[in-house]
Design a protein around this motif. Structure first.
Motif, PDB file in Angstrom:
ATOM      1  N   TYR A   1       6.142   5.234   3.383  1.00 53.62           N
ATOM      2  CA  TYR A   1       6.398   4.149   2.438  1.00 53.62           C
ATOM      3  C   TYR A   1       7.717   4.383   1.698  1.00 53.62           C
ATOM      4  O   TYR A   1       7.998   5.498   1.233  1.00 53.62           O
ATOM      5  N   GLY A   2       8.507   3.314   1.598  1.00 50.42           N
ATOM      6  CA  GLY A   2       9.644   3.298   0.707  1.00 50.42           C
ATOM      7  C   GLY A   2       9.202   2.800  -0.654  1.00 50.42           C
ATOM      8  O   GLY A   2       8.154   2.159  -0.785  1.00 50.42           O
ATOM      9  N   VAL A   3      10.001   3.072  -1.694  1.00 53.49           N
ATOM     10  CA  VAL A   3       9.655   2.707  -3.067  1.00 53.49           C
ATOM     11  C   VAL A   3      10.764   1.879  -3.681  1.00 53.49           C
ATOM     12  O   VAL A   3      11.937   2.240  -3.599  1.00 53.49           O
ATOM     13  N   VAL A   4      10.384   0.748  -4.305  1.00 49.95           N
ATOM     14  CA  VAL A   4      11.312  -0.031  -5.122  1.00 49.95           C
ATOM     15  C   VAL A   4      10.749  -0.055  -6.539  1.00 49.95           C
ATOM     16  O   VAL A   4       9.586  -0.436  -6.743  1.00 49.95           O
TER      17      VAL A   4
ATOM     18  N   LYS B   1       6.528  -0.298   4.101  1.00 49.82           N
ATOM     19  CA  LYS B   1       6.648   0.580   5.262  1.00 49.82           C
ATOM     20  C   LYS B   1       8.050   0.436   5.858  1.00 49.82           C
ATOM     21  O   LYS B   1       8.422  -0.639   6.336  1.00 49.82           O
ATOM     22  N   LYS B   2       8.762   1.532   5.838  1.00 47.12           N
ATOM     23  CA  LYS B   2      10.165   1.515   6.272  1.00 47.12           C
ATOM     24  C   LYS B   2      10.311   1.202   7.758  1.00 47.12           C
ATOM     25  O   LYS B   2      11.343   0.683   8.191  1.00 47.12           O
TER      26      LYS B   2
ATOM     27  N   LEU C   1       2.801   9.516  -5.300  1.00 43.93           N
ATOM     28  CA  LEU C   1       1.725   8.792  -4.627  1.00 43.93           C
ATOM     29  C   LEU C   1       1.956   8.694  -3.124  1.00 43.93           C
ATOM     30  O   LEU C   1       1.054   8.957  -2.316  1.00 43.93           O
ATOM     31  N   VAL C   2       3.158   8.309  -2.713  1.00 47.79           N
ATOM     32  CA  VAL C   2       3.406   8.117  -1.278  1.00 47.79           C
ATOM     33  C   VAL C   2       3.467   9.443  -0.523  1.00 47.79           C
ATOM     34  O   VAL C   2       3.443   9.454   0.716  1.00 47.79           O
ATOM     35  N   LYS C   3       3.509  10.559  -1.253  1.00 47.99           N
ATOM     36  CA  LYS C   3       3.479  11.880  -0.607  1.00 47.99           C
ATOM     37  C   LYS C   3       2.063  12.432  -0.471  1.00 47.99           C
ATOM     38  O   LYS C   3       1.873  13.522   0.079  1.00 47.99           O
TER      39      LYS C   3
END
Length: 368
Positions: A117-120, A137-138, A106-108
């Protein structure tokens, strides 16, 4: 003559105050939550994803998955944007995602890749194989810790009633372990870090569904609310000035016991007295008839974002709560047929989005 001079002085003072007010500048961050409704890939994973495979009941193909990602990215890129806020959400809590991989995909997406975007994410024990996650947002948020907090609930916690309750139709059926009677559901995700140097704690939720009926299943959501309250109390014990945001698809309204009693959410900002108190802006919105989802021709707000007292009663040199909203632009709404006005879902015959509208709040800080 003196009166005229006094009036002139007052006019000058008011003009100066107006000029100072106009000169004030603010930094705004959007915090949002979106139920992505069955964001599954097409890979056969060791979870209950059989219906979301190319040969499954949903006929879920790589082409459909790609369109789903594109539609989700379109919405996410626009949530909360307006004349004052041009940026996509700094934080986005999500639910109904199969795994970390779908969030990485998704963030790509072209509409999101430049947002960085970072993902947790953690895999949860949910029987449907769906989880919660957080995108951030990193460039704005420095992640320091994250953990998943399991929710332990059991089948015998269900309410017994002499009068049979009407079954609610949902694809999020409650499943139990027959030996232990444990009902496996989504963990609560706790993320801590620094937003532009200011510590923020975020809890992402997807509480047990109303499968079996609202009243019968309400103890499960009340247990989820109690766990949420326990997490917040622990944060405040560590730091009395803790800033906390809790968000999610609660499968309950702001008026239900799980939210009003177990969390103790407040309708009015003036009710917040201590650091652990929580303000729920979506309670007033629900009273005004707004909705993030519809069921049996009735709208409600199950998707909620609540903020702790420090976001309300701190000074403007730190991030404060500003206002809240539901993002329901025309392209996201069904325009014809039986479900006119409902969220435009993705289906076998319709390239839609989700059965929920995303919700958001703005955090604002004065900058010198």
């Amino acid at each position: 003559m003196r009166i005229n001079k006094l009036i002139a002085l007052l006019i000058v003072l008011f003009a100066m105050q107006g000029a100072n007010a106009q000169a004030k500048k603010y930094k705004i961050h959007t915090v949002a939550f979106y139920n992505l409704e069955n964001l599954f890939d097409t890979i056969n994973n060791p979870n209950n994803d059989e219906e979301w495979l190319p040969n499954g009941s949903q006929n879920w193909t790589g082409e459909k998955y790609k369109r789903k990602l594109q539609n989700m990215a379109r919405v996410i890129a626009e949530i909360g944007t307006n004349d004052q806020q041009k940026e996509s959400p700094t934080f986005l809590g999500v639910c109904e995602v199969e795994n970390r991989g779908v969030l990485e995909d998704l963030v790509k997406e072209p509409l999101l890749i430049d947002k960085q975007y970072g993902v947790v994410h953690f895999d949860s024990p949910d029987k449907r194989g769906i989880d919660v996650g957080l995108l951030y947002k990193k460039k704005n948020f420095t992640l320091t810790s994250y953990t998943n907090v399991p929710l332990y609930i059991y089948k015998d916690q269900e309410k017994k009633s002499k009068k049979e309750e009407k079954e609610e139709i949902t694809d999020d059926a409650i499943a139990e372990d027959l030996s232990s009677k444990r009902v496996y559901t989504r963990d609560q995700l706790l993320v801590t870090g620094f937003l532009d140097g200011e510590e923020i704690n975020i809890i992402v939720n997807h509480w047990p569904s109303r499968s079996g009926g609202e009243k019968k299943s309400s103890p499960f959501r009340e247990a989820a609310g109690a766990l949420n309250r326990k997490i917040m109390d622990s944060l405040v014990k560590i730091n009395p000035n803790a800033k906390i945001i809790t968000m999610g698809d609660l499968n309950d309204g702001s008026y239900n016991k799980s939210v009003k009693v177990e969390i103790g959410a407040k309708l009015k900002k003036s009710e917040l007295q201590s650091a652990g108190d929580i303000y729920n802006p979506f309670e007033q919105m629900a009273k005004e008839g707004h909705a993030s989802l519809f069921y049996r021709d009735s709208g409600d707000i199950f998707d909620q974002i609540m903020v702790s007292e420090r976001f309300i009663n701190s000074d403007s040199s730190t991030y404060k709560y500003w206002k809240a909203g539901i993002y329901n632009k025309p392209f996201m709404i069904q325009t014809t047929g039986q479900y006119k006005g409902y969220p435009l879902r993705h289906s076998a015959t319709e390239e839609g989005f989700s059965d929920h509208f995303p919700v958001y709040v703005y955090l604002i800080k004065e900058v010198k």
